[in-house]
Design an enzyme around this catalytic site. Sequence first.
Site, mmCIF file in Angstrom:
data_model
loop_
_atom_site.group_PDB
_atom_site.id
_atom_site.type_symbol
_atom_site.label_atom_id
_atom_site.label_comp_id
_atom_site.label_asym_id
_atom_site.label_seq_id
_atom_site.Cartn_x
_atom_site.Cartn_y
_atom_site.Cartn_z
ATOM 1 N NE ARG A 50 -3.369 20.183 61.031
ATOM 2 C CZ ARG A 50 -4.057 20.730 60.411
ATOM 3 N NH1 ARG A 50 -4.614 21.884 61.195
ATOM 4 N NH2 ARG A 50 -4.531 20.929 58.698
ATOM 5 C CE LYS B 173 5.443 28.773 44.076
ATOM 6 N NZ LYS B 173 4.197 27.731 42.994
ATOM 7 C CG HIS C 266 9.897 22.814 40.963
ATOM 8 N ND1 HIS C 266 8.565 23.700 41.720
ATOM 9 C CD2 HIS C 266 9.731 21.648 40.198
ATOM 10 C CE1 HIS C 266 8.005 23.357 40.577
ATOM 11 N NE2 HIS C 266 8.640 22.366 39.829
ATOM 12 C CE LYS D 247 10.503 22.025 36.184
ATOM 13 N NZ LYS D 247 10.198 21.497 36.145
ATOM 14 C CD GLU E 161 1.828 25.206 35.210
ATOM 15 O OE1 GLU E 161 1.973 23.652 35.761
ATOM 16 O OE2 GLU E 161 1.204 25.602 35.630
ATOM 17 C CG ASP F 20 1.141 28.745 41.252
ATOM 18 O OD1 ASP F 20 1.995 28.265 42.238
ATOM 19 O OD2 ASP F 20 0.552 28.194 40.239
ATOM 20 C CG HIS G 221 8.235 28.155 39.170
ATOM 21 N ND1 HIS G 221 9.622 27.507 40.327
ATOM 22 C CD2 HIS G 221 7.047 27.769 39.284
ATOM 23 C CE1 HIS G 221 8.463 26.959 40.996
ATOM 24 N NE2 HIS G 221 7.550 26.786 40.761
ATOM 25 C CE LYS H 263 -1.823 26.319 37.341
ATOM 26 N NZ LYS H 263 -0.605 25.171 38.128
HETATM 27 P P1 NDP Z 1 -1.244 19.869 50.906
HETATM 28 O O1 NDP Z 1 -2.343 20.797 51.811
HETATM 29 O O2 NDP Z 1 -1.423 18.912 51.057
HETATM 30 O O3 NDP Z 1 -0.792 19.403 52.507
HETATM 31 C C1 NDP Z 1 -0.445 20.430 53.649
HETATM 32 C C2 NDP Z 1 0.927 19.242 54.446
HETATM 33 O O4 NDP Z 1 0.748 20.504 55.894
HETATM 34 C C3 NDP Z 1 -0.250 18.459 55.139
HETATM 35 O O5 NDP Z 1 -0.058 17.424 55.716
HETATM 36 C C4 NDP Z 1 -1.020 18.825 56.764
HETATM 37 O O6 NDP Z 1 -1.561 17.299 57.543
HETATM 38 C C5 NDP Z 1 -0.010 19.618 57.482
HETATM 39 N N1 NDP Z 1 -0.218 20.883 57.764
HETATM 40 C C6 NDP Z 1 -1.207 21.149 57.942
HETATM 41 N N2 NDP Z 1 -1.422 22.340 59.216
HETATM 42 C C7 NDP Z 1 -0.570 21.546 60.706
HETATM 43 C C8 NDP Z 1 -0.674 21.809 61.503
HETATM 44 N N3 NDP Z 1 -0.512 23.024 62.479
HETATM 45 N N4 NDP Z 1 0.584 21.147 61.953
HETATM 46 C C9 NDP Z 1 0.935 19.636 61.409
HETATM 47 N N5 NDP Z 1 0.982 19.616 60.522
HETATM 48 C C10 NDP Z 1 0.235 20.590 59.052
HETATM 49 O O7 NDP Z 1 -0.282 20.934 51.104
HETATM 50 P P2 NDP Z 1 0.686 20.490 49.697
HETATM 51 O O8 NDP Z 1 1.632 19.175 49.645
HETATM 52 O O9 NDP Z 1 0.525 20.538 48.006
HETATM 53 O O10 NDP Z 1 2.015 21.450 49.563
HETATM 54 C C11 NDP Z 1 2.751 22.407 51.185
HETATM 55 C C12 NDP Z 1 4.523 23.008 50.915
HETATM 56 O O11 NDP Z 1 4.131 23.082 50.157
HETATM 57 C C13 NDP Z 1 3.422 24.238 50.315
HETATM 58 O O12 NDP Z 1 3.575 25.256 50.576
HETATM 59 C C14 NDP Z 1 3.158 24.557 49.184
HETATM 60 O O13 NDP Z 1 2.662 26.090 48.751
HETATM 61 C C15 NDP Z 1 4.381 23.965 48.127
HETATM 62 N N6 NDP Z 1 4.622 23.489 46.972
HETATM 63 C C16 NDP Z 1 3.707 22.377 45.955
HETATM 64 C C17 NDP Z 1 3.457 21.841 45.731
HETATM 65 C C18 NDP Z 1 2.800 20.845 44.909
HETATM 66 O O14 NDP Z 1 2.842 20.398 44.018
HETATM 67 N N7 NDP Z 1 2.015 20.067 45.678
HETATM 68 C C19 NDP Z 1 4.353 22.310 44.414
HETATM 69 C C20 NDP Z 1 4.742 23.730 45.088
HETATM 70 C C21 NDP Z 1 5.169 23.874 45.998
HETATM 71 P P3 NDP Z 1 -2.318 17.631 58.382
HETATM 72 O O15 NDP Z 1 -3.591 17.840 57.796
HETATM 73 O O16 NDP Z 1 -2.813 15.698 58.153
HETATM 74 O O17 NDP Z 1 -2.086 18.142 59.627
HETATM 75 C C1 BG6 Z 2 4.556 24.573 41.212
HETATM 76 C C2 BG6 Z 2 2.779 25.449 41.258
HETATM 77 O O1 BG6 Z 2 5.706 25.131 42.214
HETATM 78 O O2 BG6 Z 2 4.964 24.966 39.620
HETATM 79 C C3 BG6 Z 2 2.264 25.375 40.708
HETATM 80 O O3 BG6 Z 2 2.222 25.843 42.470
HETATM 81 C C4 BG6 Z 2 2.259 24.213 39.373
HETATM 82 O O4 BG6 Z 2 0.810 25.600 40.264
HETATM 83 C C5 BG6 Z 2 3.989 23.300 38.928
HETATM 84 O O5 BG6 Z 2 1.482 23.020 38.307
HETATM 85 C C6 BG6 Z 2 5.137 23.873 37.884
HETATM 86 O O6 BG6 Z 2 5.720 22.406 38.055
HETATM 87 P P1 BG6 Z 2 6.179 21.969 36.403
HETATM 88 O O7 BG6 Z 2 7.692 20.992 37.707
HETATM 89 O O8 BG6 Z 2 5.583 20.480 36.611
HETATM 90 O O9 BG6 Z 2 6.878 23.087 35.669
#
Ligand code: NDP
Ligand code: BG6
Length: 502
Positions: A62, A165, A195, A199, A233, A252, A257, A353
């Site tokens: 967005r 996930k 993920h 690994k 972690e 989580d 995992h 954690k």
């Molecule tokens: P964030 O909250 O950092 O990012 C979410 C993204 O989704 C933003 O780019 C947001 O953009 C976008 N978004 C949300 N709603 C909308 C919408 N209606 N239309 C378009 N874009 C939208 O989340 P993460 O990056 O941390 O996580 C993303 C996914 O990955 C989740 O499912 C999370 O569970 C999974 N995940 C994340 C990990 C991590 O290390 N971060 C690890 C494992 C899984 P904007 O606000 O600009 O719209």
């Molecule tokens: C993600 C979890 O899937 O895996 C996090 O949402 C966690 O909470 C992470 O920290 C751990 O991944 P890695 O690769 O660093 O062991």
Amino acid sequence: MATTQENPLLEGLQLRRTPDPCALVIFGASGDLTQKKLLPALYSLAFRRLLPERFAVVGVARTEETDEEFKARMKEAVRQYGRDELRDDVWETLAEGMRYVGTDFADEGGENEVAETLKEIDEERSLEGNRVYYLAIPPSVFPTVVDALGQRRTAKGWTRLIVEKPFGHDLQSARTLNAAIQEHFSEDEVFRIDHYLGKETVQNMLALRFANGIFEPIWNRQFIDHIQITVAESIGIEGRAGYYEQAGAIRDIFQNHLLQLLAITAMEPPIDFTAESVRNEKVKVLRSMHTPGPKSVVRGQYGRGFVEGDEVRGYREEVGVDPQSMTDTYVAAKLYVDNWRWADTPFYVRMGKRLPRRETAIAIQFKRAPHPPFEETAADGLRPNVLLVHIQPDEGVSFAIGAKVPGQGMTIRTVHMDFLYGGAFRTGMPEAYERLILDCMLGDATLFTRTDEVEEQWKLVDAMVAPWLRDRPSFPNYAAGTWGPQSADELLHRDQRSWRRH
Ligand code: NDP
Ligand code: BG6
């Protein structure tokens, strides 16, 4: 195509793995995952010339941004989080095919803007209509995006969908999400990410078990006393309170995992390494698992403490967390896989954690030698054999054996035979996301989870958390920087065992 002689970075990689031309569309392009994992992974693939020559990345979120701003932000992300040096020539080649679309997917017409951009870039770069859609968005938006993508499918080229996930919150929601996906996509087009499967060391568990004849005869209840799996972690929830409050450690880490690590450790040899054969064997393990009774499950939540020398706040004091929160940040359990190979062999698992350090490991604890023919005191320092698979960090395998201490007499002590990735191979360790993104482009789903696996994982979790609605342990019950609640130690002590020493 470059050879390993021309480019030593290619050593160990299979060069025939070149995907078709395609566009990778990342939904959630302004998010944490995209900058920390996805773009650095794409850059590393470009660095090794593993991406198709005709390739494009379309970021969607967005937040309003121009193409140029998006590229600049991603370049910085690669600089900060990437594992390879940032080379301008490599970056420019990747950036040339990058576009950004700022739109709300939940709004009417949001998908039209994406489709327009894709059409343009497809023609410009001859991508033959091939698409990988990556859902790096909050799970609440999955159904809207999946539906919109499904409605707009074109006959041209192939389409694949990577779903991050958590895949649902429980069995019911996972089934609903699966049904929504299956309305538009066939199972072989869906790539559910865990993920950990990307690994190297997790895949090495398969190599260790099935490329070495010596392990198979002893990989069972006759020779193995028990198995311990640790996913520790030192980090806290890293600003993800909104998500973590709903998930806890059980959803989580345990649901995905950890159960995948267990399934790979316990599975029967597959007949081949195709996606179906490997996943058939994993799902059999998941189906054979008992639901542990409440006495076999320990949950915990961290309070204040010290981690790696720094004072850290308790979970209930983290920004965005309910001060009365009952969310688990630690889970330990004794699990059984009810089949001929593993009957009565406990799998002790723990994850948490704010533990003292980051460590993921699988310890195969063998039974004691039946009759040590030494004087009683000679083998005092001897512990039963352990095969320790270090998933991370210090990736490698270590085997604990008894050896004679040099000198007069016969004194036996435990020593370790170690294999360390860093020492044995010249190449650095690829990030899991590199492997997974490339596999998806190649249509190889072996390292992704199938519907039935995800559902079996949820069945187990749902049964484990059902009693949690009734009882309220006194949280916090472990200090940050310690190895979890005391009751986790008691879980093993009751069986005259203890967690592996660190
Ligand atoms: P964030 O909250 O950092 O990012 C979410 C993204 O989704 C933003 O780019 C947001 O953009 C976008 N978004 C949300 N709603 C909308 C919408 N209606 N239309 C378009 N874009 C939208 O989340 P993460 O990056 O941390 O996580 C993303 C996914 O990955 C989740 O499912 C999370 O569970 C999974 N995940 C994340 C990990 C991590 O290390 N971060 C690890 C494992 C899984 P904007 O606000 O600009 O719209
Ligand atoms: C993600 C979890 O899937 O895996 C996090 O949402 C966690 O909470 C992470 O920290 C751990 O991944 P890695 O690769 O660093 O062991």
